[in-house]
Every structure is written in structure tokens, then in C-alpha cells.
Motif scaffolding. Structure first.
Motif, short mmCIF file in Angstrom:
data_model
loop_
_atom_site.label_atom_id
_atom_site.label_comp_id
_atom_site.label_asym_id
_atom_site.label_seq_id
_atom_site.Cartn_x
_atom_site.Cartn_y
_atom_site.Cartn_z
N VAL A 1 0.88 -0.97 -0.54
CA VAL A 1 0.19 -0.12 0.04
C VAL A 1 1.18 1.30 0.36
O VAL A 1 0.15 2.19 -0.57
N TRP A 2 1.77 1.46 0.44
CA TRP A 2 2.86 2.23 0.80
C TRP A 2 2.94 2.46 -0.65
O TRP A 2 3.99 3.38 -0.99
N GLU A 3 3.36 2.06 -1.87
CA GLU A 3 3.50 2.46 -3.33
C GLU A 3 2.55 3.45 -4.04
O GLU A 3 3.21 4.44 -4.76
N MET B 1 0.91 -1.65 9.59
CA MET B 1 1.11 -0.90 9.03
C MET B 1 2.14 -0.38 8.63
O MET B 1 3.47 -0.32 7.52
N ALA B 2 3.21 -0.77 9.96
CA ALA B 2 4.60 0.55 9.84
C ALA B 2 5.23 -0.79 9.40
O ALA B 2 6.45 -1.00 8.84
N GLU B 3 4.95 -2.41 9.58
CA GLU B 3 5.51 -3.20 8.61
C GLU B 3 5.75 -3.34 7.47
O GLU B 3 7.06 -3.48 6.64
N ALA B 4 5.02 -2.69 7.18
CA ALA B 4 5.05 -3.07 5.56
C ALA B 4 5.34 -1.19 4.77
O ALA B 4 5.72 -1.77 3.78
N TYR B 5 5.36 -0.58 6.20
CA TYR B 5 6.44 0.65 5.34
C TYR B 5 7.76 0.18 5.06
O TYR B 5 8.88 0.38 4.39
N ARG B 6 8.33 -0.74 6.60
CA ARG B 6 9.98 -0.89 6.02
C ARG B 6 9.77 -1.85 4.94
O ARG B 6 10.67 -1.70 4.59
N ALA B 7 9.14 -2.57 5.34
CA ALA B 7 9.38 -4.11 3.75
C ALA B 7 9.18 -3.39 2.60
O ALA B 7 10.24 -3.36 1.56
N HIS B 8 8.87 -1.89 2.43
CA HIS B 8 8.93 -1.34 1.36
C HIS B 8 10.13 -0.02 0.94
O HIS B 8 10.44 0.00 0.00
N PHE B 9 10.46 0.71 1.76
CA PHE B 9 11.25 1.86 1.50
C PHE B 9 12.50 1.21 2.77
O PHE B 9 14.12 1.66 2.47
N GLY B 10 13.12 0.36 3.36
CA GLY B 10 13.75 0.00 3.73
C GLY B 10 14.55 0.38 5.32
O GLY B 10 15.45 0.22 5.86
N THR B 11 13.26 1.08 5.98
CA THR B 11 13.41 1.85 7.29
C THR B 11 12.55 1.63 8.24
O THR B 11 11.37 1.40 7.84
N GLU B 12 12.66 2.33 9.30
CA GLU B 12 11.64 2.05 10.71
C GLU B 12 10.98 3.54 10.16
O GLU B 12 11.67 4.27 9.91
N ILE B 13 9.32 3.51 10.43
CA ILE B 13 8.81 4.73 10.28
C ILE B 13 8.42 4.60 11.86
O ILE B 13 9.13 4.29 13.21
N ASP B 14 8.79 6.56 12.41
CA ASP B 14 8.85 7.75 13.36
C ASP B 14 7.66 7.15 13.76
O ASP B 14 6.76 7.71 12.71
#
Length: 375
Positions: A162-164, A200-213
Motif C-alpha cells: 500500500v505504501w507504493e 502498516m509500520a511493517e509494510a512501510y519497513r518492507a517497502h522503504f527499507g527503514t523503520e517508520i517514526d
């Protein structure tokens, strides 16, 4: 105590007093329930009117009448209008809608049930097949909304996360219903934040490669803000589905839509497919509640209609559009067009236990969307 609790408790106590040792209240209720007696009681009552969000309720009511000899009329009424009618009818002591199917769940749970306007009833002989968390109030069926793409243009789903959809590639190229018009989409946002923000945070990490704040804003809220700013196309369910999958498009939209709209695949108007394995979810399930008017003059007929809707015969006309019965004994419709049964475990399940919170925060989410949405 609502009507359902009074009814089921009385049945359970009666069964126990009769010495029915079946190992639990649910089994005692099942043993005490007499469908034939309910049918006879329903036949002695005035005819009923059933409100539903689909026009197929007309034919379903006719089939119910033919089967049981109990007069029922089905009327298509959208979610918001059902709520308005049910409140007005209750206040005026002039009940027209004896039964409501698939209205606004948040409004029902937060307002109409506490105010005594509606009540829920679970068929005791079917209760063992309905998950406990979907019995109070009774979820008749799930209505899936799924991330979708054009199978005419794409061999496989072009989006995996979804972050795409927050990136420039998809700016102005995603279609969905307007959360300001369809408040269940605002409820969806709140459900994600309440129950699935870690996903949702894990999906962010999977897509961008960094942890979301998430120290100041939840992962869900950040996604909604970025997604809204990416200017998704907003429309009604038909226009959204056509934007995604109308045949002949060189550059179709991606989007989220109801599986009911997949029926246009059969006529060749659209070529829409479910985006399976999308992170964190391939879509979500919205509850279609079955609620009885507390002031109905035909409580037994209303209960009989609820019982009917919890069977394969009763739900058939809606199941072909992808709606899934909460009765585990009812199989998916073999002619359902989307194939959603194969991805049910990939969809976010709406948790009715926090529906009142969804309702309370609905305006906040709509305002948040309005502020960040880019046209």
C-alpha cells in the motif's frame, strides 16, 4: 439488556431446566429452538418490510414468502438513508422497516442499539457455526472491498504494498470511493490504526527499507496523509470499477472496489482482478449487520427472515456478488466472479467491538482526509 440477550438467555434457562445436558449454553439453546414453531408464529403476524443496500433484496423477499408463506417485501435503501428512516420510524411509532440489512455499522452500534431502536437476534440452531465475535450484534455477511487492477493490461498485480500508492508513480492513478461520502472508508482508516498499525509500520519497513517514526503520528495516519496527497480519483462504486478495469484502456487506474462490481467481468465490460498478496492486506471486510426494529409488530417474522438470510438459500443472491456468510456451513457461491474466497485470509476483518470508536472518530478522519487530499 437487548432483545437478543433476553431471548437467548430465556431459551438457555428453559433448556437447562428441562435437564438437557449438552455441555454448554449454546447447545442447550439449539436443542430448545423450534423452527417450525417460529414459522407458525410468523404466519400469524403482519407482513414485514426489509431494508437492504442491494436491489436483490426484492427477489430474496419474494423467495422467502414463497418458501414460508410469510409475506415480506424487500426495499433497496442505502446505508445512510436506512439509518435516517429507522430513527424517524422509531420516534413516530410508525415502523415500516421491520428489518435492516447491511446499514451503517458504526451508526447502528454507537447509536441505534444503545438507544433501543434496533436489536439483534442470533438463530440458536445456527449459532455454533457463527464466530462468537460476530454474534452481538449479528454480522449476517461480510462485504469485501479489494485492491484491484486491470487484468487486460497487467499480467499480474502492478502493486505489492500500500505504501507504493504514496509515490509519484501512482499520483492521480488510484481510484476509490470518497471517504466524505462513504463514511465506512473513514471507519476503515480507524480500524487500521486501532488494530493493525503495527502491520502498516511493517509494510512501510518492507517497502522503504527503514523503520517508520511513529512517535508523533501513527503509521496509518502517515499513510492516509501521503495517500490522500497523491490525489486518488474519487467516485461512486461503478465509476471507480470502470476506471480500474473498463476494457480498452491503455493506462487504467489501480484501486479498491467492492467485489459486487466484479459481475461486469462476465458481460465483458470490465476485466478486473484482485491484487492478491498485497501488504499488509489485499482489502478489507465490512460487516453487513442483520438488525430488527425493536418496535416491530412482527418480531417472529423478522427473526424468521434473519434465519433465512443465514442459510445458503437466503444469502444466495448476495453471495454471487462476493458477500460471504458468517455461517461457516454456507460455502462461497460457485459462480461468484471475483474469486475472493481464495484471498479471504488476506483481508482485514472489521472488528465490531470497536465500531463505536470508529463512529466517534469518523469526523476526525474525514477532516484529516479533507485537509490532505490533493485534487
Amino acid at each position: 439488556m437487548n432483545g437478543r440477550h433476553r431471548t437467548t438467555t430465556a431459551m438457555g434457562l428453559a433448556a437447562l431446566c428441562l435437564g438437557i445436558g449438552l455441555g454448554g449454553a449454546a447447545q442447550a439453546q439449539e436443542a430448545a429452538f423450534d423452527l417450525d414453531a417460529l414459522i407458525e408464529a410468523a404466519r400469524a403476524e403482519p407482513s414485514i418490510t426489509v431494508y437492504a443496500v442491494t436491489g436483490k433484496i426484492v427477489g430474496t423477499a419474494e423467495a422467502f414468502t414463497a418458501r414460508y408463506g410469510v409475506e415480506a417485501t424487500g426495499k433497496k435503501v442505502n446505508e445512510a438513508d436506512q439509518i435516517d428512516l429507522l430513527i424517524r420510524e422509531f420516534q413516530s411509532d410508525n415502523i415500516v422497516g421491520d428489518l435492516s440489512l447491511a446499514a451503517d455499522g458504526g451508526s447502528i452500534i454507537a447509536q441505534l442499539i444503545p438507544e433501543g431502536i434496533l436489536t439483534s437476534w442470533v438463530p440458536p440452531d445456527l449459532a455454533a457455526n457463527i464466530p462468537e465475535g460476530q454474534q452481538d450484534p449479528l454480522v449476517m455477511a461480510w462485504d469485501p472491498a479489494v485492491w484491484s487492477y486491470s487484468t487486460e493490461v497487467h499480467e499480474t498485480c502492478p502493486v505489492s504494498n500500500v505504501w507504493e500508492l504514496t509515490e509519484p508513480k501512482w499520483a492521480g492513478k488510484v481510484a476509490m470511493l470518497d471517504p466524505l461520502v462513504k463514511p465506512n472508508y473513514a471507519d476503515w482508516f480507524n480500524q487500521l490504526e486501532t488494530h493493525h498499525d503495527a502491520a502498516m509500520a511493517e509494510a512501510y519497513r518492507a517497502h522503504f527499507g527503514t523503520e517508520i517514526d511513529v512517535s508523533e503520528e501513527s503509521a496509518t495516519k502517515q499513510w492516509v496523509r501521503m495517500y490522500a496527497a497523491n490525489a486518488p480519483l474519487l467516485g461512486d462504486s461503478t465509476s471507480v470499477t470502470e476506471a480500474i478495469g473498463a476494457v480498452g484502456q491503455a493506462e487504467p487506474f489501480f484501486g479498491i472496489t467492492s467485489t459486487a462490481k466484479y459481475r461486469s467481468n462476465a458481460s465483458g465490460e470490465t476485466a478486473v482482478g484482485i491484487c492478491a498478496d498485497m501488504q499488509p492486506f489485499s482489502g478489507w471486510l465490512y460487516p453487513g449487520l442483520a438488525m430488527m426494529a425493536t418496535k416491530t409488530k412482527s418480531p417472529n417474522a423478522a427473526k424468521l427472515f434473519v434465519h433465512y438470510m443465514m442459510t445458503a438459500e437466503g444469502i444466495e443472491a448476495m453471495a454471487v456478488d462476493g458477500k460471504t456468510s458468517t455461517n461457516s456451513a454456507v460455502s462461497p457461491h460457485p459462480e461468484e466472479a471475483s474469486g475472493v474466497a481464495a484471498v479471504m485470509d488476506q483481508l482485514m476483518v472489521y472488528d465490531t467491538s470497536t465500531a463505536a470508536d470508529d463512529f466517534d472518530k469518523r469526523q476526525e478522519w474525514q477532516d484529516f482526509w479533507r485537509i490532505h487530499y490533493s485534487r
